[in-house]
Scaffold this active site. Structure first.
Site, PDB file in Angstrom:
ATOM      1  N   LYS A  71      51.323 -11.696 -24.526  1.00 30.03           N
ATOM      2  CA  LYS A  71      51.535 -12.000 -23.324  1.00 30.03           C
ATOM      3  C   LYS A  71      52.007 -10.829 -22.507  1.00 30.03           C
ATOM      4  O   LYS A  71      51.777 -10.903 -21.137  1.00 30.03           O
ATOM      5  CB  LYS A  71      52.862 -13.180 -23.147  1.00 30.03           C
ATOM      6  CG  LYS A  71      54.183 -12.548 -23.522  1.00 30.03           C
ATOM      7  CD  LYS A  71      55.542 -13.816 -23.506  1.00 30.03           C
ATOM      8  CE  LYS A  71      56.786 -13.131 -24.271  1.00 30.03           C
ATOM      9  NZ  LYS A  71      57.536 -14.234 -24.392  1.00 30.03           N
ATOM     10  N   LYS A  90      59.736  -0.453 -30.535  1.00 33.89           N
ATOM     11  CA  LYS A  90      60.235  -0.420 -28.873  1.00 33.89           C
ATOM     12  C   LYS A  90      60.682   0.891 -28.373  1.00 33.89           C
ATOM     13  O   LYS A  90      60.537   1.151 -27.046  1.00 33.89           O
ATOM     14  CB  LYS A  90      61.039  -1.537 -28.702  1.00 33.89           C
ATOM     15  CG  LYS A  90      60.661  -3.088 -28.668  1.00 33.89           C
ATOM     16  CD  LYS A  90      61.489  -4.059 -27.853  1.00 33.89           C
ATOM     17  CE  LYS A  90      60.967  -5.477 -27.929  1.00 33.89           C
ATOM     18  NZ  LYS A  90      61.881  -6.502 -27.465  1.00 33.89           N
ATOM     19  N   LYS A 131      47.152  -9.344 -32.073  1.00 38.34           N
ATOM     20  CA  LYS A 131      47.733 -10.536 -31.812  1.00 38.34           C
ATOM     21  C   LYS A 131      47.451 -10.667 -30.343  1.00 38.34           C
ATOM     22  O   LYS A 131      47.592  -9.921 -29.462  1.00 38.34           O
ATOM     23  CB  LYS A 131      48.862 -10.757 -32.141  1.00 38.34           C
ATOM     24  CG  LYS A 131      49.640 -11.924 -32.731  1.00 38.34           C
ATOM     25  CD  LYS A 131      50.736 -11.975 -33.460  1.00 38.34           C
ATOM     26  CE  LYS A 131      51.929 -12.610 -32.195  1.00 38.34           C
ATOM     27  NZ  LYS A 131      53.125 -12.872 -32.670  1.00 38.34           N
TER      28      LYS A 131
END
Ligand code: TRP
Length: 330
Positions: A196, A111, A193
């Site tokens: 969202k 992150k 993957k």
């Protein structure tokens, strides 16, 4: 009954991958466990959020989980920031967590790279808040994805360290990681993957996507050279991912899926995948939409659930305050 705790970030609408990989499992667990599920809005603000958007997302994600219908008797579903004990325990636990431990967290490194302009202290101490979430409810098990294993390991280390000093204050939680199989990949890049937060919405099927959107996205999904519908994740990762979605949504096996589409070509297959995904999501989406359209009702539910969560968390927090020597309140 054992207690399960899990959390989901309200940063985006969950995808069909989140449903098949996590939420579906949350519902199943609620038949055998006392379940505490949280929409973790305080984790979400470690990355800058638009306030209006955040309010909307929290309601949507909350409504979607309810719409999946976990057993209401055994489930508490609440918004993390509605229970102040999380912030309080998080501060306390940060004094039992080492800088070096947090500095090793791979999600922090990822992150930080992604948000290089905002590497704030909350992002760094994110796993401490997560440990507080889990330990506040005496959770025995924590259903999570593979990517959260390191955070759970840290929560266990914090609990063990704390217990080592003060006696058995915390239940030491176990991870519950579903066996691989329900790993749904991006429709546009089957090597990654389904995410969202993918900047390209064509890569995922959101749980609130309309029937048309679901079908269109499946029709535009990346497939592989050739034209046979055959399960082969190495040679045909795109087709195999669509087959997985189809098989889970319809309850068929991969062999049945293969024979269903023998000789039919990719076009008809992709439409069928879209229809199957829509059929699975449709009742959930309808129930969620009804809830989203009555925000006052939703807010009342959230308030009641926050009370229920508080009733579990508060005695644990008191226990902690007492053993470390904080004077009781009132
Ligand atoms: N960090 C988790 C994620 O990104 C969300 C989360 C927050 C969580 N608190 C939790 C998961 C406690 C399990 C238990 O997916």
């Amino acid at each position: 009954m054992k207690t399960a705790f899990s959390g989901i970030q309200p940063t985006a609408i969950p995808t069909i991958g989140n449903y098949l990989g996590a939420l579906r499992n949350w519902v199943a667990l609620s038949k055998t466990h006392r379940c505490v599920y949280s929409v973790v809005d305080m984790h979400a603000i470690t990355v800058r959020q638009d306030p209006e958007n955040l309010r909307k997302r929290v309601r949507e994600v909350y409504a979607l989980i309810l719409a999946c219908e976990p057993d209401p008797e055994n489930t508490v579903l609440y918004v993390q920031s509605h229970v102040a004990a999380h912030a309080e325990l998080s501060w306390i636990l940060s004094n039992y967590t080492m800088f070096g431990e947090l500095n090793r967290m791979t999600q922090f490194k990822d992150k930080s790279a992604k948000h290089a302009d905002n590497i704030n202290a909350g992002l760094f101490t994110y796993p401490v808040l997560q440990a507080a979430d889990i330990l506040l409810y005496d959770a025995d098990v924590v259903p999570i994805g593979e990517d959260q294993k390191q955070h759970l390991e840290l929560a266990r280390d914090i609990a063990l360290r704390f217990n080592g000093i003060y006696g058995n204050v915390f239940v030491v939680p176990e991870p519950m990681i579903p066996k691989t199989g329900a790993r749904i990949m991006s429709l546009l890049d089957p090597a990654r993957k389904m995410d969202k937060s993918d900047p390209n919405p064509g890569g995922y099927i959101s749980m609130l996507d309309s029937r048309d959107a679901v079908i269109t996205k499946c029709r535009r999904a990346v497939t592989d050279s050739g034209s046979d519908v055959r399960y082969d994740p190495v040679e045909k990762p795109g087709v195999s991912n669509l087959m997985t979605i189809y098989a889970i949504c319809t309850g068929k096996t991969l062999e049945e899926t293969e024979s269903d589409f023998a000789g039919s070509g990719y076009g008809a297959f992709k439409t069928a995948v879209g229809e199957a995904a829509d059929a699975l999501l449709d009742p959930i989406r309808r129930r969620a939409q009804t809830l989203i359209q009555s925000p006052t009702h939703l807010d009342r539910l959230m308030a009641r659930e926050a009370e229920r969560a508080h009733a579990v968390a508060d005695p644990v927090l008191r226990r902690v305050r007492e053993v470390i020597g904080l004077l009781p309140r009132k």
